[in-house]
Motif scaffolding. Structure first.
Motif, PDB file in Angstrom:
ATOM      1  N   ILE A 119       0.812  -1.221   0.000  1.00 19.30           N
ATOM      2  CA  ILE A 119       0.000   0.000   0.000  1.00 19.30           C
ATOM      3  C   ILE A 119       0.844   1.269   0.000  1.00 19.30           C
ATOM      4  N   GLY A 120       1.815   1.363   0.870  1.00 17.97           N
ATOM      5  CA  GLY A 120       2.557   2.618   1.007  1.00 17.97           C
ATOM      6  C   GLY A 120       1.716   3.666   1.711  1.00 17.97           C
ATOM      7  N   TYR A 121       1.384   3.375   2.973  1.00 16.83           N
ATOM      8  CA  TYR A 121       0.510   4.268   3.739  1.00 16.83           C
ATOM      9  C   TYR A 121       1.186   5.621   3.969  1.00 16.83           C
ATOM     10  N   GLY A 122       0.369   6.648   4.057  1.00 22.03           N
ATOM     11  CA  GLY A 122       0.882   7.993   4.261  1.00 22.03           C
ATOM     12  C   GLY A 122      -0.253   8.991   4.280  1.00 22.03           C
ATOM     13  N   ARG A 123       0.034  10.209   3.879  1.00 25.62           N
ATOM     14  CA  ARG A 123      -0.966  11.283   3.952  1.00 25.62           C
ATOM     15  C   ARG A 123      -2.160  11.027   3.045  1.00 25.62           C
ATOM     16  N   THR A 124      -1.953  10.386   1.902  1.00 26.75           N
ATOM     17  CA  THR A 124      -3.042  10.170   0.948  1.00 26.75           C
ATOM     18  C   THR A 124      -3.575   8.743   0.959  1.00 26.75           C
ATOM     19  N   ARG A 125      -2.918   7.860   1.742  1.00 29.34           N
ATOM     20  CA  ARG A 125      -3.374   6.481   1.874  1.00 29.34           C
ATOM     21  C   ARG A 125      -3.429   6.146   3.362  1.00 29.34           C
ATOM     22  N   LEU A 126      -4.665   6.119   3.866  1.00 27.63           N
ATOM     23  CA  LEU A 126      -4.869   5.965   5.299  1.00 27.63           C
ATOM     24  C   LEU A 126      -5.354   4.557   5.631  1.00 27.63           C
ATOM     25  N   ARG A 127      -4.958   4.096   6.797  1.00 24.25           N
ATOM     26  CA  ARG A 127      -5.474   2.806   7.263  1.00 24.25           C
ATOM     27  C   ARG A 127      -6.934   2.962   7.676  1.00 24.25           C
ATOM     28  N   TYR A 128      -7.708   1.946   7.367  1.00 22.93           N
ATOM     29  CA  TYR A 128      -9.128   1.946   7.727  1.00 22.93           C
ATOM     30  C   TYR A 128      -9.319   2.169   9.222  1.00 22.93           C
ATOM     31  N   ASP A 129      -8.470   1.556  10.034  1.00 23.64           N
ATOM     32  CA  ASP A 129      -8.661   1.680  11.490  1.00 23.64           C
ATOM     33  C   ASP A 129      -8.356   3.078  12.014  1.00 23.64           C
ATOM     34  N   SER A 130      -7.763   3.941  11.171  1.00 25.16           N
ATOM     35  CA  SER A 130      -7.524   5.319  11.611  1.00 25.16           C
ATOM     36  C   SER A 130      -8.825   6.103  11.756  1.00 25.16           C
ATOM     37  N   LEU A 131      -9.904   5.603  11.157  1.00 25.49           N
ATOM     38  CA  LEU A 131     -11.207   6.270  11.290  1.00 25.49           C
ATOM     39  C   LEU A 131     -11.726   6.225  12.716  1.00 25.49           C
ATOM     40  N   PHE A 132     -11.233   5.277  13.508  1.00 28.71           N
ATOM     41  CA  PHE A 132     -11.856   4.981  14.797  1.00 28.71           C
ATOM     42  C   PHE A 132     -11.042   5.494  15.987  1.00 28.71           C
ATOM     43  N   ARG A 133     -10.178   6.454  15.766  1.00 23.05           N
ATOM     44  CA  ARG A 133      -9.265   6.893  16.824  1.00 23.05           C
ATOM     45  C   ARG A 133      -9.739   8.130  17.566  1.00 23.05           C
ATOM     46  N   ASN A 134     -10.906   8.652  17.209  1.00 22.58           N
ATOM     47  CA  ASN A 134     -11.338   9.922  17.799  1.00 22.58           C
ATOM     48  C   ASN A 134     -12.676   9.826  18.527  1.00 22.58           C
ATOM     49  N   GLY A 135     -13.119   8.600  18.809  1.00 20.16           N
ATOM     50  CA  GLY A 135     -14.392   8.433  19.501  1.00 20.16           C
ATOM     51  C   GLY A 135     -15.574   8.613  18.567  1.00 20.16           C
ATOM     52  N   LYS A 136     -16.771   8.557  19.155  1.00 22.23           N
ATOM     53  CA  LYS A 136     -17.995   8.677  18.369  1.00 22.23           C
ATOM     54  C   LYS A 136     -18.241  10.130  17.972  1.00 22.23           C
ATOM     55  N   ILE A 137     -18.988  10.286  16.890  1.00 27.40           N
ATOM     56  CA  ILE A 137     -19.365  11.630  16.474  1.00 27.40           C
ATOM     57  C   ILE A 137     -20.257  12.244  17.550  1.00 27.40           C
ATOM     58  N   SER A 138     -19.977  13.478  17.937  1.00 28.82           N
ATOM     59  CA  SER A 138     -20.706  14.090  19.055  1.00 28.82           C
ATOM     60  C   SER A 138     -22.154  14.390  18.695  1.00 28.82           C
ATOM     61  N   ARG A 139     -22.376  14.769  17.458  1.00 33.13           N
ATOM     62  CA  ARG A 139     -23.731  15.079  17.012  1.00 33.13           C
ATOM     63  C   ARG A 139     -23.861  14.687  15.543  1.00 33.13           C
ATOM     64  N   PRO A 140     -24.603  13.605  15.250  1.00 27.57           N
ATOM     65  CA  PRO A 140     -24.790  13.229  13.850  1.00 27.57           C
ATOM     66  C   PRO A 140     -25.350  14.395  13.038  1.00 27.57           C
ATOM     67  N   ALA A 141     -24.999  14.432  11.780  1.00 28.11           N
ATOM     68  CA  ALA A 141     -25.418  15.537  10.923  1.00 28.11           C
ATOM     69  C   ALA A 141     -26.938  15.624  10.842  1.00 28.11           C
ATOM     70  N   ALA A 142     -27.446  16.854  10.778  1.00 28.93           N
ATOM     71  CA  ALA A 142     -28.879  17.063  10.553  1.00 28.93           C
ATOM     72  C   ALA A 142     -29.183  16.726   9.105  1.00 28.93           C
ATOM     73  N   ILE A 143     -30.169  15.871   8.893  1.00 29.10           N
ATOM     74  CA  ILE A 143     -30.484  15.386   7.547  1.00 29.10           C
ATOM     75  C   ILE A 143     -31.926  15.719   7.200  1.00 29.10           C
TER      76      ILE A 143
END
Length: 580
Positions: free
Chosen positions: A197-221
């Protein structure tokens, strides 16, 4: 996020008496689905469906994948964390994010997570070439894509990124969603399946999505306005088009499909063999299951032996599929050795099921089959035969609640035809798309008087059951006569040696066009092309007689396994061009 009560503004089903200007009257006293046609459905945001079910049944299994169970609570939490990860990457209302994934938990989490952040999902088929990926990514303004590190998939998406079309790839791997022992074995012994893969700024690991906790307020739809999914059509004529499906379209279609189930309170186990990136599975496997709180046994793709083992092992109750899947099961030499009695209903869609195949499958397996009909532009489903009775063989059934099927004159779609006459199938209902992405000229051609023009030719019988005769674009014009390929294909299927058949039109100097048939034979069958051609022409009208017939080892199929004419038409055109 919000919800609202949404239903079509029509007051009666399938061209009933209250449909303005309709001459298709007199059948609405018969409606064989177990819910009133006039039932009004609540429109919700798609992630709301997941969150509400997870609140009710947090510990209930949602996804079973390769021996690992994921509960509704776990998937909802992961989707909420992914939503925060996407938000930090700039995903919000009006931002389109691509999913280039086979059936796997990554798809489910990213699908709901993108929408929870306010973004729009754009599905990409794992069968796409780099050029097809590039076209759709550019057309849909996608610059972020979720994918896997599989060697058979990643090089194509990496090429698209190298062209400068995609800015960010979010890359997952199968090992991270497998049970511990399987995960270890995969990492040790399946290294060759994974790309570098060559991970870096433009190629992110999938598990990096989960490092900041849950979204505080889901978007208004705004459920009736905001686009949840851009689902591209197959592109059999011209370049593919992206159907704009709102949260209301998708959530209501899921509710409509659930409503016609006569046993809606039962806990179903749905086999997820159809690809989730296709609209049929997106509604009937994913969103409908989430709405009902059912369990999805998810497999990366349809594998015959795997399916036949899973049905008894997991006590699968519902099998959505296409006719070629049922044909494959029927042809399995050991089909009689598999216990399929757990199946409550088999839902067939995507293409008409030959009557002979339906009868043989029911006889051999004892499973009920309900045939349905839908389009990308209708969020997946327009109509289905009643589950308990099976409806009428060869029919597309009754329309879903709140949905009108209206037959219009093919030359003047403003003119509605009397019931029983053949014409273009048009549809009105709350599941119909908003239009096509960036194609206003196509919207004008596609809608008439608030109805979606399907391009299918069909009719409604006296009981309001719909029947498809053919596709308007597939009509063969022979000396001024309309010839329907399905008529010839039906005759070919009646021959005991024929397993699959496609009929197309080829150029003819005298008559303009003539039919040409392509067939695959049943295993062990011995019959010549000349004999089959003679058989066919003896059973059709003089103007319908085929000019030629070819026996082939296989016929082209679409991404979900239904027979495809496009490749054969292109092949014949190339032949014609090279010889003239």
């Amino acid at each position: 996020m919000s919800s609202e009560s949404v239903a079509d503004d029509a007051d009666s089903p399938a061209g009933g008496p209250s449909a303005p200007g309709s001459r298709q009257v007199g059948w609405n006293s018969r409606y064989d689905h177990p819910v009133d046609w006039s039932h009004r459905f609540e429109a919700r945001s798609v992630p709301d469906m997941l969150l509400q079910t997870a609140t009710r049944y947090p510990g209930r299994t949602f996804i079973h994948f390769e021996g690992r169970n994921f509960t509704y609570g776990e998937i909802a939490d992961r989707a909420s964390e992914a939503a925060e990860g996407f938000r930090r990457l700039g995903v919000e209302r009006g931002v389109n994010v691509g999913l280039f994934l086979p059936n796997c938990p990554h798809y489910v989490v990213a699908y709901y997570g993108i929408m929870m952040a306010g973004g729009t999902v754009v599905n990409f088929s794992p069968l796409y070439t780099a050029d097809e990926l590039a076209f759709q990514a550019e057309d849909a303004h996608v610059d972020t894509m979720v994918c896997l590190d599989l060697e058979q998939l990643f090089p194509a998406i990496a090429e698209v990124q190298a062209r400068g079309i995609l800015k960010t790839l979010i890359v997952g791997n199968i090992a991270e969603v497998l049970p511990p022992l399987k995960s270890l074995a995969y990492r040790l012994f399946r290294r060759g399946d994974r790309a570098r893969i060559g991970y870096g700024r433009t190629r992110l690991r999938y598990d990096s999505l989960f490092r900041n906790g849950k979204i505080s307020r889901p978007a208004a739809i705004a459920v009736s306005e905001d686009i949840a999914l851009i689902q591209y059509t197959g592109g059999t004529t011209g370049r593919p088009k992206g159907a704009l499906l709102t949260h209301a379209n998708l959530s209501i279609n899921a509710a409509q499909v659930h409503a016609v189930d006569p046993e809606p309170g039962n806990l179903d186990r749905i086999l997820g063999a159809l690809p989730l990136f296709h609209v049929f599975a997106n509604t009937c496997v994913l969103n409908r299951s989430v709405l009902a709180g059912d369990e999805v046994i998810l497999i990366p793709k349809f594998d015959l032996d795997t399916v036949l083992k899973l049905i008894p092992a997991m006590q699968i109750t519902t099998l959505p599929g296409v006719p070629t899947m049922y044909r494959a099961m029927l042809d399995h030499p050991d089909i009689a050795n598999y216990d399929l009695t757990s199946l409550r209903i088999c839902i067939s869609g995507g293409a008409p099921m030959p009557a002979e195949l339906r009868s043989a499958f029911v006889k051999k397996t004892g499973a009920a089959i309900a045939e349905g009909y839908g389009l990308t532009e209708s969020s997946g489903v327009v109509s289905v035969n009643p589950y308990l009775t099976g409806g009428k063989p060869g029919s597309i059934g009754h329309p879903l609640p709140g949905t009108q099927i209206i037959i219009a004159d093919r030359e003047d779609p403003h003119h509605i035809l009397p019931q029983g006459e053949h014409g273009e199938i048009t549809v009105r209902g709350p599941q119909i798309m908003r239009g096509y992405w960036g194609r206003p000229e196509k919207n004008e051609d596609t809608f008439v008087d608030g109805r979606l023009r399907t391009g299918d030719v069909g009719y409604l019988d006296a009981d309001g059951y719909g029947f498809i005769v053919d596709r308007m674009k597939d009509l063969i014009l022979v000396g001024g006569f309309n010839v329907y390929p399905s008529t010839l294909e039906a005759e070919l299927y009646r021959h005991e040696a024929v397993k699959e058949a496609i009929v197309i039109g080829i150029d003819d100097k005298r008559l303009g066009q003539r039919p040409k048939a392509f067939v695959v034979l049943e295993e062990g069958a011995e019959v010549s092309e000349a004999v089959l051609l003679s058989y066919l022409n003896e059973h059709v009208g003089k103007h319908e007689r085929a000019a030629a017939l070819e026996i082939r080892a296989e016929l082209p199929k679409t991404m979900i396994g239904k027979l495809s004419r496009k490749e054969l038409v292109d092949e014949e055109r190339a032949k014609s061009a090279s010889c003239c």
